[in-house]
Structures are given as C-alpha cells and as structure tokens.
Enzyme design. Structure first.
Site, short mmCIF file in Angstrom:
data_model
loop_
_atom_site.label_atom_id
_atom_site.label_comp_id
_atom_site.label_asym_id
_atom_site.label_seq_id
_atom_site.Cartn_x
_atom_site.Cartn_y
_atom_site.Cartn_z
N LYS A 13 2.30 -3.04 0.30
CA LYS A 13 1.33 -4.13 0.43
C LYS A 13 1.83 -5.41 -0.23
CE LYS A 13 -1.90 -1.79 -1.71
NZ LYS A 13 -1.11 -0.55 -2.01
N ARG A 88 -10.99 -1.03 -3.44
CA ARG A 88 -10.44 0.30 -3.68
C ARG A 88 -11.53 1.35 -3.79
NH1 ARG A 88 -5.25 -1.71 -6.25
NH2 ARG A 88 -3.97 0.11 -6.65
N ARG A 127 10.83 1.43 -7.85
CA ARG A 127 10.37 0.02 -7.82
C ARG A 127 10.78 -0.70 -9.09
NH1 ARG A 127 4.27 -1.38 -6.34
NH2 ARG A 127 3.76 -0.01 -8.07
N ARG A 159 7.40 -0.94 -14.07
CA ARG A 159 6.00 -0.89 -14.50
C ARG A 159 5.72 0.41 -15.23
NH1 ARG A 159 2.45 -2.63 -9.27
NH2 ARG A 159 1.14 -0.98 -10.15
N ARG A 170 -2.10 8.27 -9.73
CA ARG A 170 -2.56 7.15 -8.89
C ARG A 170 -2.75 7.60 -7.45
NH1 ARG A 170 2.09 3.42 -9.91
NH2 ARG A 170 1.08 1.92 -8.51
P1 ADP Z 1 2.33 -1.66 -3.03
O1 ADP Z 1 2.07 -3.12 -3.29
O2 ADP Z 1 1.67 -1.19 -1.77
O3 ADP Z 1 2.02 -0.78 -4.19
P2 ADP Z 1 5.15 -2.49 -2.99
O4 ADP Z 1 5.13 -3.60 -1.99
O5 ADP Z 1 5.29 -2.86 -4.42
O6 ADP Z 1 3.89 -1.50 -2.78
O7 ADP Z 1 6.34 -1.49 -2.57
C1 ADP Z 1 6.63 -0.33 -3.34
C2 ADP Z 1 8.14 -0.14 -3.43
O8 ADP Z 1 8.66 0.19 -2.14
C3 ADP Z 1 8.89 -1.38 -3.90
O9 ADP Z 1 9.98 -0.94 -4.68
C4 ADP Z 1 9.39 -2.01 -2.60
O10 ADP Z 1 10.60 -2.75 -2.78
C5 ADP Z 1 9.62 -0.79 -1.72
N1 ADP Z 1 9.32 -1.04 -0.29
C6 ADP Z 1 8.35 -1.81 0.23
N2 ADP Z 1 8.37 -1.76 1.58
C7 ADP Z 1 9.38 -0.92 1.92
C8 ADP Z 1 9.93 -0.45 3.17
N3 ADP Z 1 9.39 -0.83 4.35
N4 ADP Z 1 10.95 0.42 3.12
C9 ADP Z 1 11.47 0.83 1.91
N5 ADP Z 1 11.03 0.41 0.73
C10 ADP Z 1 9.98 -0.45 0.71
P1 AMP Z 2 -1.63 -2.26 -8.03
O1 AMP Z 2 -0.79 -3.37 -8.55
O2 AMP Z 2 -2.45 -2.67 -6.83
O3 AMP Z 2 -0.85 -0.98 -7.80
O4 AMP Z 2 -2.71 -1.95 -9.18
C1 AMP Z 2 -2.28 -1.50 -10.45
C2 AMP Z 2 -3.47 -0.97 -11.24
O5 AMP Z 2 -4.43 -2.02 -11.45
C3 AMP Z 2 -4.27 0.15 -10.56
O6 AMP Z 2 -3.70 1.44 -10.76
C4 AMP Z 2 -5.64 -0.01 -11.26
O7 AMP Z 2 -5.62 0.52 -12.57
C5 AMP Z 2 -5.77 -1.53 -11.38
N1 AMP Z 2 -6.41 -2.13 -10.18
C6 AMP Z 2 -5.87 -3.00 -9.29
N2 AMP Z 2 -6.74 -3.31 -8.33
C7 AMP Z 2 -7.88 -2.60 -8.60
C8 AMP Z 2 -9.13 -2.47 -7.95
N3 AMP Z 2 -9.43 -3.12 -6.82
N4 AMP Z 2 -10.05 -1.63 -8.51
C9 AMP Z 2 -9.79 -0.97 -9.66
N5 AMP Z 2 -8.62 -1.04 -10.30
C10 AMP Z 2 -7.66 -1.85 -9.79
#
Ligand code: ADP
Ligand code: AMP
Length: 215
Positions: A13, A88, A127, A159, A170
C-alpha cells in the site's frame, strides 16, 4: 479522486501510494506514517500509540477517528485523497463514512491489494523504511545505495514491528479485525480487487487503470 488503498500489512500500500500520489497529485494519507511521526516527536499521541504499535496491535478506534477527521479536513484534500492503512475496523469505516458525508467527499473506490501470507512475511521481514515515508526491500526493491534512501538521502532503518513475531501478530490482527471490511465495502459496491503479487510496476499499472476511471 477519493480512494482508499486496502490490504494486509506488507501488501504494498505504502509503496504504491507514494507513486500514485505523485502521479495523480492527491495527498497520500498513511495513518501508520502519521503515528510513527508522532512517536518520533514524542507527542502525547505518539506515547499513547507506541505501546500498541510495538506489540502489533491496533491503536484504539477513537484515537484514529479523531486523527483522520482532522487530516481529511486539511485544505490539500480539496482535489481528493489516497487513504493508506485507514480504515482498519468496522467502527473506523462507519466513522469514515460520516466524516466523508460531512465534507462531501465520498469514496470512489476501495482498492484491495491481494498478496499471499507467505509473500507478506517475506516482504515485511526484508522491508527497510525511511523517516520520509519511503520504503524499500533488501531483495525486491533495493535502494540505489545500500541502507540509504534514494529520495532524501537519510539512513534506512528496520521498523520495530517488522520483526518476525510482531509480523505474525499483525497478520492475525488483520485477519480478525480488518479483513471483514472486504465484505463491508463489497456490499457497498466500492471494492475493487487487484493482484498484488506482481512487480511494483505491474501493480501500479493495474491500480492506475482503476483510478483513471475516476479522474
Ligand atoms: P504496506 O504499506 O502495505 O504495509 P509496503 O508498501 O511497505 O507495504 O511494502 C512492504 C514491503 O514489500 C516493502 O519492503 C516493499 O519494498 C516491498 N514491496 C512492495 N510492493 C512489492 C512488490 N510488488 N513486489 C515485491 N516487493 C514489494
Ligand atoms: P502501518 O504503517 O499501516 O503498517 O501501521 C503500523 C501500525 O500503526 C499498526 O500496526 C497499528 O498499530 C497502527 N495503525 C496504523 N493505522 C491504524 C489504524 N487505522 N487503526 C489502528 N491502528 C493503526
């Protein structure tokens, strides 16, 4: 263009939202990024949120609902918005629909990025993140210079919640509390599924095909 990107942690995302926000000139609103910035700055909200985030739990709904209401009423949302990581839970989605009705900016679509659990674990454990909001992957999406953000030059970090035990938690929280929103938005006629297993570029093109309909 009023869009929510939906999907489990690690679906891509944030990666897609960065590109889409540049492409369509609408703000990327990541509740995770906003909370992490508050944790870094040591604000009252950050102190409260950190204990949930570190455990892979959701921050309480009332905190998120206030936060998203404030953010969506900022002037840069005039031409639309791209939500990432909100809503969420069902109460968050109900509150969102009230807020969007008040500000007269209803959702055009909820884009659900689908990726297998096995792939999610690989993506999250590799990541590497930057405080500017960019995220990379050590294998799938490496920065030009190891450990350094291409976009702002800062040092990348892993992270705290991208550790294997927290990742599992998660994903469990996603399945229990967030996944029911798929039916919620499908019933509202807003859900569009996208295969998130392809390359970053392939997924971007698929999402653009959907978003172009709402230009
Ligand atoms: P989210 O925001 O949904 O938690 P991220 O955008 O941070 O996910 O992506 C999670 C990890 O996967 C990151 O390390 C990112 O670089 C990698 N990633 C994202 N999209 C792809 C893809 N299409 N193929 C492989 N790796 C990806
Ligand atoms: P994310 O960066 O989207 O993976 O979010 C990281 C963490 O932030 C999550 O595991 C939650 O602890 C908190 N968080 C982010 N967005 C929300 C949401 N909409 N509702 C509750 N917790 C959230």
């Amino acid at each position: 263009m009023n869009i929510a990107l939906f999907g489990p942690p690690g679906a891509g995302k944030g990666t897609q939202a960065k590109e889409l926000s540049n492409h369509y000139k609408i703000p990327h609103i990541s509740t995770g990024d906003i909370l992490r910035a508050n944790v870094r700055d040591g604000t009252e909200l950050g102190l409260k949120a950190k204990k949930y985030m570190d455990k892979g739990e959701l921050v309480p709904d009332e905190v998120l609902i206030g936060l998203i209401r404030n953010r969506l009423t900022e002037p840069d949302c005039g031409q639309g918005y791209l939500l990432d990581g909100y809503p969420r839970t069902i109460p968050q989605a109900d509150a969102l629909s009230d807020i969007l009705q008040d500000i007269k900016k209803p959702l055009d679509a909820v884009i659900n990025i689908e990726v297998s659990d096995e792939e999610l674990v690989k993506r999250l454990s590799g990541r590497r993140s930057c405080s500017c909001g960019e995220s990379y992957h050590i294998m799938f999406n490496p920065p030009d210079k190891e450990g350094i953000c291409d976009s702002c030059g800062a040092e990348l970090y892993q992270r705290d919640d991208d550790r294997e035990d927290v990742i599992r938690q998660r994903l469990a929280v996603y399945n229990e509390k967030t996944k029911p929103l798929i039916d919620y938005y499908d019933n509202a006629g807003l859900l569009v599924n996208v295969d998130g297993s392809g390359t970053v570029e392939a997924v971007f093109e698929d999402i653009c095909r959907i978003m172009d309909q709402f230009k």
